[in-house]
Design a protein around this motif. Structure first.
Motif, PDB file in Angstrom:
ATOM      1  N   SER A  36       0.840  -1.279  -0.038  1.00 20.90           N
ATOM      2  CA  SER A  36       0.094   0.008  -0.078  1.00 20.90           C
ATOM      3  C   SER A  36       0.851   1.209   0.007  1.00 20.90           C
ATOM      4  CB  SER A  36      -0.890  -0.049   1.241  1.00 20.90           C
ATOM      5  OG  SER A  36      -1.715  -1.056   1.045  1.00 20.90           O
ATOM      6  N   PHE A  37       1.733   1.280   0.879  1.00 22.42           N
ATOM      7  CA  PHE A  37       2.897   2.417   1.052  1.00 22.42           C
ATOM      8  C   PHE A  37       3.326   2.469  -0.472  1.00 22.42           C
ATOM      9  CE2 PHE A  37       6.869   4.193   1.989  1.00 22.42           C
ATOM     10  CZ  PHE A  37       6.306   5.515   2.500  1.00 22.42           C
ATOM     11  N   PHE A  38       3.672   1.654  -1.194  1.00 22.36           N
ATOM     12  CA  PHE A  38       4.695   1.780  -2.409  1.00 22.36           C
ATOM     13  C   PHE A  38       3.677   2.152  -3.550  1.00 22.36           C
ATOM     14  CE2 PHE A  38       5.773  -0.382  -6.566  1.00 22.36           C
ATOM     15  CZ  PHE A  38       7.181   0.134  -6.491  1.00 22.36           C
ATOM     16  N   ARG A  39       2.468   1.645  -3.470  1.00 19.52           N
ATOM     17  CA  ARG A  39       1.428   2.116  -4.477  1.00 19.52           C
ATOM     18  C   ARG A  39       1.094   3.466  -4.145  1.00 19.52           C
ATOM     19  NH1 ARG A  39      -4.083  -1.062  -3.623  1.00 19.52           N
ATOM     20  NH2 ARG A  39      -4.365   0.781  -2.225  1.00 19.52           N
ATOM     21  N   THR A  40       0.922   4.103  -2.969  1.00 21.14           N
ATOM     22  CA  THR A  40       0.649   5.355  -2.616  1.00 21.14           C
ATOM     23  C   THR A  40       1.946   6.206  -3.356  1.00 21.14           C
ATOM     24  OG1 THR A  40      -0.624   4.876  -0.889  1.00 21.14           O
ATOM     25  CG2 THR A  40       0.138   7.263  -0.917  1.00 21.14           C
ATOM     26  N   GLY A  41       3.202   5.864  -3.195  1.00 20.70           N
ATOM     27  CA  GLY A  41       4.270   6.508  -3.671  1.00 20.70           C
ATOM     28  C   GLY A  41       4.243   6.750  -5.266  1.00 20.70           C
ATOM     29  N   ILE A  42       3.991   5.390  -5.694  1.00 23.28           N
ATOM     30  CA  ILE A  42       3.755   5.679  -7.225  1.00 23.28           C
ATOM     31  C   ILE A  42       2.603   6.482  -7.670  1.00 23.28           C
ATOM     32  CG2 ILE A  42       3.016   4.278  -9.251  1.00 23.28           C
ATOM     33  CD1 ILE A  42       5.934   3.742  -8.364  1.00 23.28           C
ATOM     34  N   LYS A  43       1.729   6.738  -7.114  1.00 21.20           N
ATOM     35  CA  LYS A  43       0.577   7.551  -7.261  1.00 21.20           C
ATOM     36  C   LYS A  43       0.923   8.849  -7.381  1.00 21.20           C
ATOM     37  CE  LYS A  43      -3.679   4.699  -6.457  1.00 21.20           C
ATOM     38  NZ  LYS A  43      -5.067   4.923  -5.748  1.00 21.20           N
ATOM     39  N   VAL A  44       1.571   9.291  -6.225  1.00 22.17           N
ATOM     40  CA  VAL A  44       2.183  10.412  -6.052  1.00 22.17           C
ATOM     41  C   VAL A  44       3.186  11.033  -6.900  1.00 22.17           C
ATOM     42  CG1 VAL A  44       3.831  12.156  -4.754  1.00 22.17           C
ATOM     43  CG2 VAL A  44       1.924  10.724  -3.558  1.00 22.17           C
ATOM     44  N   LEU A  45       4.034  10.126  -7.424  1.00 22.95           N
ATOM     45  CA  LEU A  45       5.045  10.475  -8.746  1.00 22.95           C
ATOM     46  C   LEU A  45       4.246  10.463  -9.986  1.00 22.95           C
ATOM     47  CD1 LEU A  45       8.052   7.774  -7.777  1.00 22.95           C
ATOM     48  CD2 LEU A  45       8.053  10.398  -7.740  1.00 22.95           C
ATOM     49  N   GLU A  46       3.038   9.866 -10.061  1.00 19.18           N
ATOM     50  CA  GLU A  46       2.270  10.022 -11.407  1.00 19.18           C
ATOM     51  C   GLU A  46       1.621  11.200 -11.476  1.00 19.18           C
ATOM     52  OE1 GLU A  46      -0.287   6.505 -11.403  1.00 19.18           O
ATOM     53  OE2 GLU A  46       1.412   5.441 -12.841  1.00 19.18           O
ATOM     54  N   SER A  47       1.210  11.734 -10.242  1.00 22.86           N
ATOM     55  CA  SER A  47       0.415  12.936 -10.305  1.00 22.86           C
ATOM     56  C   SER A  47       1.279  14.175 -10.456  1.00 22.86           C
ATOM     57  CB  SER A  47      -0.187  13.240  -8.812  1.00 22.86           C
ATOM     58  OG  SER A  47      -1.213  12.159  -8.466  1.00 22.86           O
ATOM     59  N   ARG A  48       2.354  14.081  -9.918  1.00 24.04           N
ATOM     60  CA  ARG A  48       3.612  15.140 -10.093  1.00 24.04           C
ATOM     61  C   ARG A  48       3.870  15.249 -11.425  1.00 24.04           C
ATOM     62  NH1 ARG A  48       4.783  19.612 -10.270  1.00 24.04           N
ATOM     63  NH2 ARG A  48       7.088  20.311 -10.140  1.00 24.04           N
TER      64      ARG A  48
END
Length: 126
Positions: free
Chosen positions: A57-69
């Motif tokens: 879950s933590f890794f998936r959230t990090g990927i979402k943040v990078l994609e959003s940025r």
């Protein structure tokens, strides 16, 4: 015979007629509203197995943040050149929400149509 679509829960609530609620600009989170916030909570807790695997879950959230940025890097020039960055982001955010809820169908009000007609008439006179 039912067509599958990728929809967020906030979009589904919008289709059902739930209003967006107050606009919130949360540092490090970005723009949001109550409907989308509730939708994000529901979307992030769709599977009870996610809570069992914290690292995933933590890794998936990090990927979402990078994609959003990465998605907004190309829009920084527009933000920097706007007269009021806050109102620009707010307007763009609500326009994007409406676009998502209506599945890309843009509704044009009578006032906007009249304005377009006036602009077209002015340009024809030139």
């Amino acid at each position: 015979g039912i067509e599958a679509k990728e929809e967020e829960f906030g979009e589904v609530l919008g289709k059902w007629g739930v209003g967006t609620g107050p606009y919130l600009m949360i540092p490090a989170w970005g723009p949001t509203d109550i409907r989308s916030g509730v939708g994000d909570v529901v979307d992030s807790s769709y599977s009870p197995l996610d809570s069992l695997n914290f690292y995933f879950s933590f890794f998936r959230t990090g990927i979402k943040v990078l994609e959003s940025r990465a998605a907004v890097i190309s829009q920084e020039q527009q933000l920097n050149s706007s007269a009021d960055p806050y109102s620009f982001v707010k307007s763009a955010y609500f326009q994007n929400l409406e676009y998502k809820v209506l599945d890309g169908k843009v509704l044009v009000s009578e006032e906007e149509e009249a304005l377009d007609d006036d602009i077209d008439a002015f340009l024809d006179d030139l």
